[in-house]
Design an enzyme around this catalytic site. Sequence first.
Site, PDB file in Angstrom:
ATOM      1  N   CYS A   1      -9.140  44.062 -13.895  1.00 35.47           N
ATOM      2  CA  CYS A   1      -8.153  43.020 -14.171  1.00 35.47           C
ATOM      3  C   CYS A   1      -7.110  42.952 -13.059  1.00 35.47           C
ATOM      4  CB  CYS A   1      -7.468  43.276 -15.510  1.00 35.47           C
ATOM      5  SG  CYS A   1      -8.505  42.933 -16.953  1.00 35.47           S
TER       6      CYS A   1
ATOM      7  N   HIS B   1      -2.590  40.079 -16.317  1.00 34.95           N
ATOM      8  CA  HIS B   1      -1.683  40.559 -17.366  1.00 34.95           C
ATOM      9  C   HIS B   1      -0.606  41.465 -16.776  1.00 34.95           C
ATOM     10  CE1 HIS B   1      -3.618  44.553 -17.342  1.00 34.95           C
ATOM     11  NE2 HIS B   1      -4.799  43.926 -17.373  1.00 34.95           N
TER      12      HIS B   1
END
Length: 228
Positions: free
Chosen positions: A125, A109
Amino acid sequence: VGRTLILPTAHVLPQAPREGIVINLAELRLYYFPDPHTVMTFPIGIGREGWETPTGVTKVVRKKEGPEWIPPPSIRAEEPDLPDVIPAGPDNPMGSHALYLGWSGAAIHGTNRPWGIGRRSSHGCIRLYPEDIPALFEQVPIGTKVTVVDTPYKLGRYGDRIVLQVTPEQQQADEIMETGAIASYNRNDDMQSVVNGLVGDGAQIDWQAVDRVAQSRDGLPFYVGSAE
């Protein structure tokens, strides 16, 4: 004024299938192969100590433009004042776009903290710069294979020459952030086996050059030998 800057635009590809997304944690870089002969590449931020990004193979299972972020219990334990949901917008730590992976809680992301790119800074992440994530998001379809490796040593061939690119290992990256340097490097039999295994028979390796590149670990590709 007068300072010389090196802007590397060449990369040795990681030892992984040239398919889908390949992430090299040690290199802090993501590669996307729309086909075996084309590659897009982006710098990334990855999981910090205690929140390491896993290695292995998964796939993109969902895409979302303008994602909401629901802090999981593990993060809420660190920051109990977080709201239940952070809506899409400039305060969202997931940035403008998200590619959700088959691993629980893992995604590729954007970010509202771009200074975390090029560092071990996330809760596991993979973060991209705000200006990079839309380009990757547009290109990558759901179902794309994602391979995550942790490979500080990369070898390749450019014509008949052997190229070596070395980046710090994850713990060494933390050491550089804290002290500005890493402990001294000594080549061992494992390193020699890795180089010989990757270049194959018939290659002429300059081991002094290998040692220099492995000691500097600056992420730049250098010629270290020739192949017949």
